[in-house]
Design a protein around this motif. Sequence first.
Motif, mmCIF file in Angstrom:
data_model
loop_
_atom_site.group_PDB
_atom_site.id
_atom_site.type_symbol
_atom_site.label_atom_id
_atom_site.label_comp_id
_atom_site.label_asym_id
_atom_site.label_seq_id
_atom_site.Cartn_x
_atom_site.Cartn_y
_atom_site.Cartn_z
ATOM 1 N N GLY A 1 0.843 -1.198 0.000
ATOM 2 C CA GLY A 1 0.000 0.000 0.000
ATOM 3 C C GLY A 1 0.869 1.235 0.000
ATOM 4 N N ALA B 1 -0.169 6.353 4.672
ATOM 5 C CA ALA B 1 0.348 5.488 5.746
ATOM 6 C C ALA B 1 1.616 4.774 5.283
ATOM 7 C CB ALA B 1 -0.718 4.473 6.166
ATOM 8 N N LYS C 1 -0.559 -0.848 -5.947
ATOM 9 C CA LYS C 1 -1.213 -1.177 -7.221
ATOM 10 C C LYS C 1 -1.109 -0.053 -8.233
ATOM 11 C CE LYS C 1 -4.958 -4.148 -5.879
ATOM 12 N NZ LYS C 1 -6.370 -4.226 -5.550
ATOM 13 N N GLY D 1 -1.677 6.300 -3.012
ATOM 14 C CA GLY D 1 -2.804 5.471 -2.589
ATOM 15 C C GLY D 1 -4.123 6.033 -3.070
ATOM 16 N N ALA D 2 -5.065 6.194 -2.143
ATOM 17 C CA ALA D 2 -6.394 6.691 -2.514
ATOM 18 C C ALA D 2 -6.286 8.061 -3.183
ATOM 19 C CB ALA D 2 -7.270 6.778 -1.275
ATOM 20 N N TRP D 3 -5.259 8.835 -2.823
ATOM 21 C CA TRP D 3 -5.122 10.188 -3.382
ATOM 22 C C TRP D 3 -4.718 10.146 -4.847
ATOM 23 C CZ3 TRP D 3 -7.141 14.102 -0.783
ATOM 24 C CH2 TRP D 3 -7.412 13.873 0.571
ATOM 25 N N VAL E 1 -11.842 17.506 2.430
ATOM 26 C CA VAL E 1 -12.690 17.779 3.584
ATOM 27 C C VAL E 1 -11.834 18.462 4.658
ATOM 28 C CG1 VAL E 1 -14.123 16.695 5.355
ATOM 29 C CG2 VAL E 1 -14.073 15.732 3.058
ATOM 30 N N SER E 2 -10.567 18.065 4.730
ATOM 31 C CA SER E 2 -9.666 18.566 5.777
ATOM 32 C C SER E 2 -8.974 19.848 5.349
ATOM 33 C CB SER E 2 -8.571 17.545 6.061
ATOM 34 O OG SER E 2 -9.116 16.323 6.384
ATOM 35 N N VAL F 1 0.137 -6.922 -5.199
ATOM 36 C CA VAL F 1 0.455 -8.122 -4.429
ATOM 37 C C VAL F 1 -0.732 -9.074 -4.532
ATOM 38 C CG1 VAL F 1 0.897 -9.014 -2.107
ATOM 39 C CG2 VAL F 1 1.983 -6.888 -2.864
ATOM 40 N N GLU G 1 -10.743 -0.225 -1.660
ATOM 41 C CA GLU G 1 -10.261 -1.060 -2.749
ATOM 42 C C GLU G 1 -11.242 -1.292 -3.892
ATOM 43 O OE1 GLU G 1 -7.152 -0.684 -3.084
ATOM 44 O OE2 GLU G 1 -7.376 -2.497 -4.263
ATOM 45 N N ALA H 1 -5.719 3.527 7.241
ATOM 46 C CA ALA H 1 -7.181 3.495 7.220
ATOM 47 C C ALA H 1 -7.708 2.093 7.514
ATOM 48 C CB ALA H 1 -7.674 3.977 5.863
ATOM 49 N N THR I 1 -9.676 7.378 9.755
ATOM 50 C CA THR I 1 -10.106 7.828 8.435
ATOM 51 C C THR I 1 -9.340 9.043 7.930
ATOM 52 O OG1 THR I 1 -12.026 8.322 9.767
ATOM 53 C CG2 THR I 1 -12.403 7.102 7.780
ATOM 54 N N VAL J 1 -6.124 11.487 7.202
ATOM 55 C CA VAL J 1 -4.688 11.352 6.971
ATOM 56 C C VAL J 1 -3.920 11.679 8.255
ATOM 57 C CG1 VAL J 1 -2.724 12.358 5.739
ATOM 58 C CG2 VAL J 1 -4.813 11.792 4.498
HETATM 59 C C1 LIG Z 1 -13.139 10.803 -2.024
HETATM 60 C C2 LIG Z 1 -12.280 10.815 -0.785
HETATM 61 C C3 LIG Z 1 -12.014 12.016 -0.134
HETATM 62 C C4 LIG Z 1 -11.217 12.034 1.018
HETATM 63 N N1 LIG Z 1 -10.965 13.222 1.640
HETATM 64 C C5 LIG Z 1 -10.175 13.254 2.742
HETATM 65 C C6 LIG Z 1 -9.835 14.486 3.394
HETATM 66 O O1 LIG Z 1 -10.248 15.559 3.007
HETATM 67 N N2 LIG Z 1 -9.019 14.435 4.493
HETATM 68 C C7 LIG Z 1 -8.502 13.268 4.982
HETATM 69 O O2 LIG Z 1 -7.754 13.309 5.958
HETATM 70 N N3 LIG Z 1 -8.807 12.091 4.384
HETATM 71 C C8 LIG Z 1 -9.630 12.054 3.289
HETATM 72 N N4 LIG Z 1 -9.936 10.858 2.686
HETATM 73 C C9 LIG Z 1 -9.455 9.631 3.319
HETATM 74 C C10 LIG Z 1 -8.000 9.377 2.938
HETATM 75 O O3 LIG Z 1 -7.916 9.183 1.572
HETATM 76 C C11 LIG Z 1 -7.503 8.191 3.668
HETATM 77 O O4 LIG Z 1 -7.601 8.435 5.042
HETATM 78 C C12 LIG Z 1 -6.036 7.884 3.386
HETATM 79 O O5 LIG Z 1 -5.752 7.906 2.012
HETATM 80 C C13 LIG Z 1 -5.728 6.522 3.955
HETATM 81 O O6 LIG Z 1 -4.393 6.256 3.717
HETATM 82 P P1 LIG Z 1 -3.830 4.770 3.661
HETATM 83 O O7 LIG Z 1 -2.406 4.918 3.327
HETATM 84 O O8 LIG Z 1 -4.203 4.065 4.894
HETATM 85 O O9 LIG Z 1 -4.636 4.047 2.474
HETATM 86 P P2 LIG Z 1 -4.894 4.441 0.964
HETATM 87 O O10 LIG Z 1 -4.601 5.866 0.712
HETATM 88 O O11 LIG Z 1 -6.263 3.953 0.650
HETATM 89 O O12 LIG Z 1 -3.813 3.584 0.155
HETATM 90 C C14 LIG Z 1 -3.840 2.193 0.124
HETATM 91 C C15 LIG Z 1 -3.277 1.730 -1.194
HETATM 92 O O13 LIG Z 1 -2.992 0.327 -1.121
HETATM 93 C C16 LIG Z 1 -3.218 -0.226 -2.389
HETATM 94 N N5 LIG Z 1 -3.427 -1.667 -2.321
HETATM 95 C C17 LIG Z 1 -4.490 -2.332 -1.812
HETATM 96 N N6 LIG Z 1 -4.337 -3.658 -2.003
HETATM 97 C C18 LIG Z 1 -3.150 -3.823 -2.637
HETATM 98 C C19 LIG Z 1 -2.443 -4.957 -3.126
HETATM 99 N N7 LIG Z 1 -2.933 -6.192 -3.004
HETATM 100 N N8 LIG Z 1 -1.261 -4.771 -3.748
HETATM 101 C C20 LIG Z 1 -0.748 -3.526 -3.892
HETATM 102 N N9 LIG Z 1 -1.383 -2.412 -3.453
HETATM 103 C C21 LIG Z 1 -2.567 -2.558 -2.837
HETATM 104 C C22 LIG Z 1 -4.478 0.474 -2.859
HETATM 105 O O14 LIG Z 1 -4.594 0.375 -4.263
HETATM 106 C C23 LIG Z 1 -4.242 1.896 -2.363
HETATM 107 O O15 LIG Z 1 -3.659 2.645 -3.382
HETATM 108 C C24 LIG Z 1 -10.698 10.826 1.524
HETATM 109 C C25 LIG Z 1 -10.945 9.620 0.846
HETATM 110 C C26 LIG Z 1 -11.717 9.603 -0.292
HETATM 111 C C27 LIG Z 1 -11.965 8.297 -1.011
#
Ligand SMILES: Cc1cc2nc3c(=O)[nH]c(=O)nc-3n(C[C@H](O)[C@H](O)[C@H](O)COP(=O)(O)OP(=O)(O)OC[C@H]3O[C@@H](n4cnc5c(N)ncnc54)[C@H](O)[C@@H]3O)c2cc1C
Length: 644
Positions: free
Chosen positions: A85, A89, A191, A196-198, A209-210, A266, A332, A606, A611, A613
């Motif tokens: 990921g 994080a 992936k 990541g989600a960003w 939102v933040s 993965v 995901e 997450a 939830t 960042v």
């Molecule tokens: C539309 C939206 C708006 C948001 N707005 C805000 C905001 O304003 N403020 C805020 O603080 N948070 C916001 N968030 C939440 C924020 O995106 C998450 O809190 C943060 O990205 C989580 O980080 P993470 O590193 O835990 O996971 P993620 O950012 O989700 O990253 C995880 C990554 O792991 C990858 N992955 C999963 N499985 C595999 C695998 N098998 N092999 C390889 N890679 C894999 C995924 O593809 C993904 O890219 C928002 C989320 C969304 C969806």
Amino acid sequence: FFFSSCTRISSFRLTSECPSGNTIVNLIHSAECSGTFHGRIAVRGLSSSSFFMTPIALHIDAAHNTSQPRLGSLPPTEVQVAVIGNGPAGIFTSYLLHGNYPYYDTSNPHPDNILHAKLSERPNVSIVHQDLLHLTEHLVYTPQAARSSNPVSLLVDTMFHPNTDADPGQLSRFSWRSEPWKGYSHAVLGKGEIGGAWAEMKNSDERTVSYAENMDLPKFTYADWWSATHITTPSDRPFRSDVAHYYQDYVHAVGIADAFHPHTEVTHVITMEEALAAGWCACGDVKDGKQCEMCAKFGYVVCGYVTQGGKAARVPFSMRAKAVVLATGIFERPKWLGGVVGEDADFVSHELKDIVSYNPACDDVTNSRQDSLVPSTANWTYPTPPASPRLSLSAASDPYLIVGSGLSAADAIIHLRAQGVPVLHIFHHPTSRNPHYSMSPLAACSRSVYPEYAALYRRMKRYATGMSRAKEDDSGYEGLVNARMVELKRAKDGRKMVTMQDEEGRVFSQAVGGVGILIGRKIDMGFLKGQAQEQILASREETNEEENNDVRMAELVHNSTISPSSRRLSLDFTISSPLRKVDPYSFRAVRPVKQRKEPRLYAIGALTGDTFVRFVLGGGLGVLWDLERWLGKSRKSRTRVVAE
Ligand SMILES: Cc1cc2nc3c(=O)[nH]c(=O)nc-3n(C[C@H](O)[C@H](O)[C@H](O)COP(=O)(O)OP(=O)(O)OC[C@H]3O[C@@H](n4cnc5c(N)ncnc54)[C@H](O)[C@@H]3O)c2cc1C
């Protein structure tokens, strides 16, 4: 220097002098370009470790091909830690694993007197070598505990942004010491692109939102990135696309890009014990039925494939790792309605990015950004987001149908209306017929902080209470409260038809321009196999446990708007399904005492229930804290042997 796009630089030369006595650290910019770049460059003085910016001109001959994704490089075959990921994080964890140790900045006392007193006891000892329980035990009684129930997440948040809810803009109280020789070999596998989600929101024209400062990672903050890439002042709530670019540039700016392997999926995480028992290992070096001695020293085999230049070129990889960190997030896979005929039709999308990727106004964005950054004579363009084939709509088109009442659905509606596209909106709302339906998370959005969401919610509510009716509403928005989708299909003349049933049971059909079903997302942990799965998942059946994005996002907005004291303070670190128990300090999967000799599997970000960042970063610190006690010990004894 670096570029975050797929630009290949064939040559470059500086057209103005780098101030003498300084080394160029990096050019912070995120656009594809060729010709002369006039921007600013980050340089580091030889006598000081601080960065400063200086105007510079750079001539670049670039050959680029935007149709190809950036080539993913094959990950190493052996690491101490495999991080799965590459969101915030995973990025923060990599920063720590590169040998960056957090200390308390004693020159600037923390406003929390208790924390200040505790941290002042051992100011020269890194926080990851201190007793996290002692440092954090009072934090669960602070107002911030309403935002996260994990003590380490609270600690990292308050160190980065002391008292941010009451007094935003305070300086971080972390002081970072770089000790790369102590770092851990690791690979961050993701992936998609870094972020990541960003990274998925790279083409989004919505705001976060933040507040901007809550997107920060250490050493190179969002504000640093902004001032290095723009000449305008940043807004309080940045565009999500800007945050996506910030994270991609961040890994280069702080020098950790070497560990990142984007476009790397993965597919298997297996304990080495199981792999060896089955007669194979990570390097395939099993001879005459004898176990591979090298692999036997490791905890896991991590396998998957790297996408190189399009889906056709998927190159498999296999690596051995002592520990695995799951930072795979919660976003995901999109949820489907299920049971609706034609939900897989070619005009239906379950992804927000399909809907927001089309923006006829992006040419204007291109021009305004270009104007603000470079002289008009420069041959430079901002990359234009690709148009989605599903969305070539205008005000005269059939309406676009959006299903869902969370933030993703709201983002889609706001985007479509901004393009002048009429919208039909199916959403749930508690009514006398359906009192069990919960309110949209948009209900928690205050008018002052989130005017766009609050305005949409007011519209939805007018339809739910019968104050608005389609015939009288010429705003381009029509709410279909608690309606149900029955069938989606193309008519003989090619029109996209949707059959729906309203709350009173009347069935009707409508031609639409497209359909967006944005009702949440699922966690997908199907890559954990055998013992690895048992280590962390509550049960095998829950491998694909559904996690409702709307619920998460409700929490996200709710948490950022309500008064903290109105939420329950909790000492428990309750992790939402599908995870088994994860230790609140080390973020390690916790199993019954008798099985404690298992290899180390961590879950952070997450995935473990945070939830925002600002809170998902705590897991990285917990992981380093645990690794220092485990692998760090052998490092110390090795050093002692050498010294002796
Ligand atoms: C539309 C939206 C708006 C948001 N707005 C805000 C905001 O304003 N403020 C805020 O603080 N948070 C916001 N968030 C939440 C924020 O995106 C998450 O809190 C943060 O990205 C989580 O980080 P993470 O590193 O835990 O996971 P993620 O950012 O989700 O990253 C995880 C990554 O792991 C990858 N992955 C999963 N499985 C595999 C695998 N098998 N092999 C390889 N890679 C894999 C995924 O593809 C993904 O890219 C928002 C989320 C969304 C969806």
